[in-house]
Design a protein around this motif. Structure first.
Motif, mmCIF file in Angstrom:
data_model
loop_
_atom_site.group_PDB
_atom_site.id
_atom_site.type_symbol
_atom_site.label_atom_id
_atom_site.label_comp_id
_atom_site.label_asym_id
_atom_site.label_seq_id
_atom_site.Cartn_x
_atom_site.Cartn_y
_atom_site.Cartn_z
ATOM 1 N N UNK A 87 20.758 129.517 -64.526
ATOM 2 C CA UNK A 87 21.987 129.385 -63.943
ATOM 3 C C UNK A 87 23.151 127.546 -65.025
ATOM 4 N N UNK A 88 22.394 127.088 -65.788
ATOM 5 C CA UNK A 88 22.975 126.118 -66.530
ATOM 6 C C UNK A 88 23.388 127.466 -67.902
ATOM 7 N N UNK A 89 24.844 127.424 -67.688
ATOM 8 C CA UNK A 89 25.253 128.107 -69.219
ATOM 9 C C UNK A 89 25.288 127.507 -70.569
ATOM 10 N N UNK A 90 24.742 127.628 -70.976
ATOM 11 C CA UNK A 90 24.381 126.797 -73.056
ATOM 12 C C UNK A 90 25.191 127.825 -73.450
ATOM 13 N N UNK A 151 20.992 120.889 -60.624
ATOM 14 C CA UNK A 151 20.711 122.280 -59.671
ATOM 15 C C UNK A 151 21.291 121.659 -58.468
ATOM 16 N N UNK A 152 21.768 120.602 -58.105
ATOM 17 C CA UNK A 152 23.593 120.494 -57.278
ATOM 18 C C UNK A 152 24.096 120.771 -57.364
ATOM 19 N N UNK A 156 23.684 125.656 -56.773
ATOM 20 C CA UNK A 156 24.114 125.337 -55.921
ATOM 21 C C UNK A 156 25.695 125.273 -55.348
ATOM 22 N N UNK A 157 26.302 124.611 -56.802
ATOM 23 C CA UNK A 157 27.630 125.019 -56.899
ATOM 24 C C UNK A 157 27.997 123.351 -56.161
ATOM 25 N N UNK A 161 25.328 119.498 -48.429
ATOM 26 C CA UNK A 161 25.616 118.284 -47.776
ATOM 27 C C UNK A 161 24.361 118.002 -48.984
ATOM 28 N N UNK A 162 25.149 116.520 -49.138
ATOM 29 C CA UNK A 162 24.124 115.259 -49.917
ATOM 30 C C UNK A 162 24.046 114.190 -48.825
#
Ligand code: FO1
Length: 305
Positions: A87-90, A151-152, A156-157, A161-162
């Motif tokens: 999910x993390x575009x490296x 991750x948030x 999770x884009x 809610x924070x």
């Protein structure tokens, strides 16, 4: 004139570019957030340091504001095939930076030393300092659990809610070598229009930095990342609202009132000037929205004037 700029992600990097053009770049020191740093696939990834470096090198992906222009993601495809986190575009080229950083850290270099080596390799003349050599991790609380900031933000884009923010490791962290000296020796200090909670917040959470800035309040100007009640980029506006802050330029000013004697707001927010002046801050009304290269330099000149 020696200048210090506190910066987080994309918004901060844009102003760094303007500053680097408006002055002698070798007299500019950027103190950069590392709360977003994350370990992935055994590699140490420092997104905000890389965003600052790549942007100042003119190599950043202009569309996203992070990563490298013309990047491919073929290594990531394989990582996904192996069922590793994808999910993390490296990017393929970006991975070279993370491999180099990780190898140098493993051989005993500090994050500040590694950051300096990387920016020199990119021929960036602006000095880039991580806020700390120690690991500080921004954690986000949503309804049911705490999670790493990335991750948030990425996985999770920013949808949940924070409910809280904390900076793990901050209490034991020290400012990276050069940070306090740069703050003490700067003729002007600029707080870039980065997210005050998760980009500038971690820098201020490193013991000693906020106090050092308090002694330089008269020479410090902060730039609002909120214009017309909305963030210029990213989730600052929603985060501020969800955490009960006043989501406006004046609301951001309140967060910096003890460290910045001046506050720059966009022309469209000119009506907020009185509220901000009531906090004991001088108000600079400028075009703070940086769309073109000219916008960046013009804003930088106004902040340096
Ligand atoms: N941001 C995203 O929204 N999605 C990504 O997949 C992503 C990957 C990424 C890789 C390297 C890097 O240096 C930055 C990256 N970012 C990505 C940006 C990063 O999450 C944010 O810029 C900051 O951490 C917030 O300031």
């Amino acid at each position: 004139m020696k200048i210090v700029a506190l910066a987080g992600g994309v918004g901060g990097a844009k102003l760094l570019v303007g500053l680097a053009q408006a002055m002698n770049p070798s007299h500019l020191t950027a103190i950069v957030n590392t709360g977003d740093d994350i370990a992935l696939h055994g590699l140490h990834v420092s997104p905000d340091l890389d965003t600052a470096t790549y942007t100042l090198a003119g190599a950043v992906n202009r569309k996203t504001g992070w990563g490298l222009a013309g990047e491919s993601f073929r290594a990531l495809e394989l990582l996904k095939r192996y069922r590793r986190e994808g999910w993390f575009n490296l990017g393929d080229r970006d991975l070279g930076t993370h491999i180099h950083r990780t190898a140098l850290l493993r051989s005993g270099a500090s994050l500040a030393q590694v950051t300096d080596a990387i920016r020199r390799a990119w021929r960036v003349r602006v000095r880039i300092l991580p806020m700390s050599d120690q690991r500080v991790t921004t954690m986000i609380r949503t309804r049911d659990r705490w999670m790493h900031f990335q991750e948030y933000f990425v996985r999770l884009r920013t949808k949940p809610v924070v409910a809280g923010i904390r900076f793990d490791g901050a209490r034991a962290a020290r400012p990276a070598p050069g940070v306090l000296a740069a703050i003490a020796g700067a003729e002007r200090i600029i707080i870039c229009p980065s997210n005050p909670l998760i980009s500038i917040g971690p820098i201020l959470a490193v013991p000693g930095i906020r106090n050092a800035l308090r002694t330089r309040r008269d020479d410090t100007v902060a730039v609002s990342p909120i214009v017309g009640g909305k963030s210029l980029k990213g989730p600052s506006d929603r985060m501020m609202r969800q955490l009960g802050y006043d989501c406006s330029a004046a609301g951001v000013a309140q967060l910096y009132a003890d460290i910045a004697g001046a506050f720059a707001i966009d022309r469209s927010d000119a009506r907020q000037a009185r509220k901000i002046e009531a906090l004991g801050m001088r108000v600079i009304v400028a075009n703070t929205v940086m769309r073109t290269p000219r916008d960046k330099v013009r804003l930088a000149r106004e902040l340096l004037a």
